[in-house]
Enzyme design. Structure first.
Site, PDB file in Angstrom:
ATOM      1  CE  LYS A  99      18.534   5.951  30.994  1.00  0.00           C
ATOM      2  NZ  LYS A  99      18.628   4.641  31.645  1.00  0.00           N
TER       3      LYS A  99
ATOM      4  N   GLY B 288      20.064   5.081  23.381  1.00  0.00           N
ATOM      5  CA  GLY B 288      19.922   4.393  24.662  1.00  0.00           C
ATOM      6  C   GLY B 288      20.409   5.251  25.807  1.00  0.00           C
ATOM      7  CB  SER B 289      21.588   4.265  29.151  1.00  0.00           C
ATOM      8  OG  SER B 289      20.430   3.512  29.445  1.00  0.00           O
ATOM      9  CB  THR B 290      25.134   7.074  25.510  1.00  0.00           C
ATOM     10  OG1 THR B 290      24.295   7.011  24.348  1.00  0.00           O
ATOM     11  CG2 THR B 290      25.952   5.804  25.615  1.00  0.00           C
TER      12      THR B 290
END
Length: 746
Positions: free
Chosen positions: A338, A334-336
């Site tokens: 990014k 997920g967004s980690t």
């Protein structure tokens, strides 16, 4: 004539007897010769085996230590009980005892089925094991019984048994041994050859009758002790991680387990690694509550199974608590992720801090519309705000700027899609897209952390490189190997793998990721004085739309001089519960980092707008007058509240030399005021900072505020308090109030 015939017959009979006797003698001689010459060696060996006992003496297995040489696995003295059946039967008869009674009484002491012991007593063999790994106190009780009954034929041999003093602590890392002291899981398994040493032997002979023929002897071959292993983990930090992770697992009713890793970003040393639920290393085959929650009928099912079916079902249940999610499981980050994509974009020159990205709430890629978590859109934003907002459309655009080839090269440079090589079994490399079929959609979804999988260990290793100046270190758990005398025989040095980004890119990313915590979606990881940097993550599990999520947060501190990094993963919060990483995982990382940084002696550095959260040492005002106390406290940043009519202060709350927030009220007591010292802590859960502080001060208490960023937006409400509501305390007691932002997401 008759006499001659009679004599002839007698001679004939004698001759026949002689011939028969001779034939028997020849047969016996031949049989003896054949046994001596043809089978002599074989029979001698069998006779020796019947008269010889050969006991294995286990080598002293090496210890396992934490980095500060606290013992995590050691040995305790036990004994192996054996018997010579003929000897014990003879002594039972001699003492006019009953075999059944002896077997029953021995079974009671050894906690064994008496029938098993009776079978061993009745066997026609020279040696029988009764029970191995018998604790010293049990062996002493049996020895006393044998002496009282004057029984013979029971032998005791010293042995060792593995002992884990912290029970469940770091169970997935340490592992355990089997009944033969062979490592079966974790470090115990991977380093079994170094830990186990070389077993010794006790060889002795005796006549089966129990009589000494003069040829009896005993030979002792000394065991060679194993080496010890010193781990990189810190037992104290491991406790912090396990405590906070378990609290989060219970509070959020996590259905599929949780994991946390704490790593030294500058060496790759793992300071803590835990998966929940876990198990007791001293009882590794126990059916725990966690197993029964997953398999409610497992105990009844096991009762009706045997052999392979029993082992298969038991192992299925045990995997609930034995699975090391940090190494064995892979997940969509997920967004980690990014934080990695942003680093690749800056390092490759694909993006600059001045680039702008637009978000209208969704973005179309090929034939698919991909939504942002903010359905209203973020509008136009620069690079740093795209990271702060964790904007999916912005990161799709960033991924497009990077391009397929540089994207794949970049994430591989950070160590993804390959094993790290850590000293643990079962590591998973993760699953990515084949290079020859990496589509435009794959690039878009990968750019915000979906459609591929990584392990938690890969994430902490990669983000450590983002934090530490750009160096990717190989993560490791073993620090040293010690010889049996304690000397260092092998030392593990930090191993640099490669440099995926420059120090300049690393410094820039540290600033951006700090702003994610101070201003963006990671506000619930904010910790005044420690400048935590990090990234939230929430990934929906496949198949999409099933309502199952993985919440995560990865953070490191201090942002301007990174020391330690922590990742927390909460796999499947129960339906209806909050599932955003910024809401439920970020506070856990904050708590682990706070305890760890304070324990490691990292001093907080407060910014000007954090002064109200600074804890100051409370001066000692006992023996002072009211005027003297007011002056001392004012200079220190406190106010005075008096209780009692006396002239001199005899006591105070908070106590001298403890710490309280700047501006707190110190209650000074004079003689005669002691009976007035009690107040009930109010419930401030769900209140804002101003409301909670007002309620506490109104009741004569002090407030320590945690988790509120002056730069953050949104309303923070009280998520927890200590002491809890309803607790009876003294006026002036400091109540720590931890706040959470309700608008934090990913």
């Amino acid at each position: 004539m008759g006499d001659r015939q009679s004599g002839f017959k007698n001679r004939k009979r004698v001759f026949i007897v002689f011939i028969l006797f001779s034939l028997c003698f020849v047969a016996l001689f031949g049989r003896t010769a054949w046994l001596q010459l043809a089978r002599g060696e074989e029979l001698s060996r069998k006779a020796m085996e019947q008269q010889t006992t050969d006991n294995t003496v286990s080598a002293k297995r090496g210890n396992i230590y934490d980095r500060n040489h606290k013992v995590l696995a050691s040995n305790m003295s036990v004994e192996t009980v054996s018997l010579t059946p003929s000897d014990i039967r003879s002594s039972i008869d001699k003492q006019h005892l009953n075999k059944d009674t002896v077997a029953e009484e021995m079974g009671e002491i050894l906690e064994m089925d008496p029938k098993t012991i009776l079978e061993k007593i009745n066997r026609e063999s020279g040696f029988e094991y009764v029970k191995k790994k018998v604790n010293k106190d049990v062996a002493d009780a049996l020895r006393q019984y044998i002496d009282e009954k004057q029984l013979g034929g029971v032998d005791f041999v010293e042995d060792v048994k593995r002992n884990y003093p912290y029970n469940n602590l770091a169970s997935h890392l340490i592992g355990f041994v089997g009944s033969d002291n062979q490592g079966l899981e974790g470090i115990e398994s991977i380093y079994d050859d170094k830990l186990s040493g070389v077993p010794g032997r006790v060889i002795s002979t005796r006549e089966k009758t129990g009589l000494d023929s003069g040829n009896s002897y005993e030979s002792y071959i000394e065991a060679q002790d194993g080496n010890s292993v010193v781990l990189t983990i810190d037992e104290v930090v491991q406790h912090f991680a396990e405590k906070h992770l378990e609290n989060a697992r219970i509070a959020n009713d996590i259905q599929n387990g949780a994991a946390a890793i704490v790593i030294d970003v500058n060496t790759g040393e793992i300071l803590a690694m835990t998966s929940k639920p876990d198990y007791d290393l001293n009882a590794p085959f126990e059916i725990t509550d966690a197993i029964k929650t997953k398999f409610p009928n497992i105990e009844d099912e096991l009762k009706n199974l045997t052999g392979t079916e029993y082992n298969t079902k038991l192992n299925e249940g045990l995997q609930v608590v034995r699975r090391n999610k940090s190494v064995v499981d892979s997940y969509e980050p997920g967004s980690t992720f990014k934080s990695i994509v942003a680093s690749v974009a800056l390092e490759s020159g694909s993006c600059t801090l001045h680039d702008s990205f637009s978000c209208g709430g969704s973005m179309r890629v090929a034939d698919r519309s991909i939504a942002c978590a903010n359905r209203n859109g973020h509008g136009t934003q620069d690079f740093a705000h795209a990271v702060q907002n964790s904007c999916n459309p912005a990161f799709i655009q960033i991924g497009q700027k990077i391009g397929k080839d540089r994207f794949l090269d970049g994430i591989k440079a950070f160590g993804f899609l390959q094993e790290t090589g850590i000293e643990l079994p079962g590591e998973t490399p993760g699953v990515g897209h084949p290079e020859d079929s990496f589509t435009e959609i794959d690039l878009a979804t990968s750019s915000f952390g979906q459609s591929f999988t990584v392990t938690p260990l890969q994430m902490v290793t990669a983000v450590s490189a983002v934090a530490n100046g750009g160096t990717l270190y190989k993560p490791h758990l073993v620090k040293e190997i010690l010889g049996s005398n304690g000397e260092v025989v092998e030392r593990k040095e930090p191993e640099k793998v490669r440099q995926p980004i420059s120090k300049q890119t690393s410094d820039t990313m540290c600033e951006i990721l700090e702003s994610v915590v101070s201003e963006g979606g990671g506000k619930n990881a904010y910790l005044a004085g420690y400048r935590i940097a990090g990234k939230t993550g929430t990934s929906e599990k496949i198949p999409r739309g099933n309502g199952k999520y993985i919440a995560s947060f990865i953070g490191f501190a201090p942002a301007d001089d990174p020391q330690v990094l922590c990742l927390v993963i909460l796999d499947e919060p129960a339906p209806g519960r909050q599932y955003y990483g910024g809401m439920i995982a970020a506070p856990v990382v904050k708590n682990i980092l706070e305890d760890t940084l304070q324990y490691l002696g990292v001093e907080p550095q407060y910014k000007e707008d954090e002064k109200e959260y600074v804890d100051i040492e409370v001066p000692d005002i006992s023996g002072k007058t009211k005027e003297e106390a007011e002056k001392i406290l004012k200079e220190a940043g406190f106010t005075l509240r008096m209780k009692g009519e006396g002239e001199m202060i005899t006591d105070q709350i908070p106590k001298a030399h403890t710490k309280a927030a700047s501006g707190s009220s110190i209650v000074g007591y004079t003689e005669g005021a002691m009976a007035q010292r009690s107040v009930t802590v109010p419930d401030v859960s769900g209140l804002t900072v101003a409301e909670a502080r007002s309620n506490l001060i109104g009741d004569g208490l002090n407030a320590r505020i945690k988790g509120v960023s002056s730069a953050g937006t949104g309303v923070a409400v009280c998520a927890s308090q200590s002491p809890e509501a309803g607790t009876i305390v003294e006026p002036g007691t400091v109540v720590t109030v931890d706040f959470k932002y309700e608008n934090a997401s990913d």
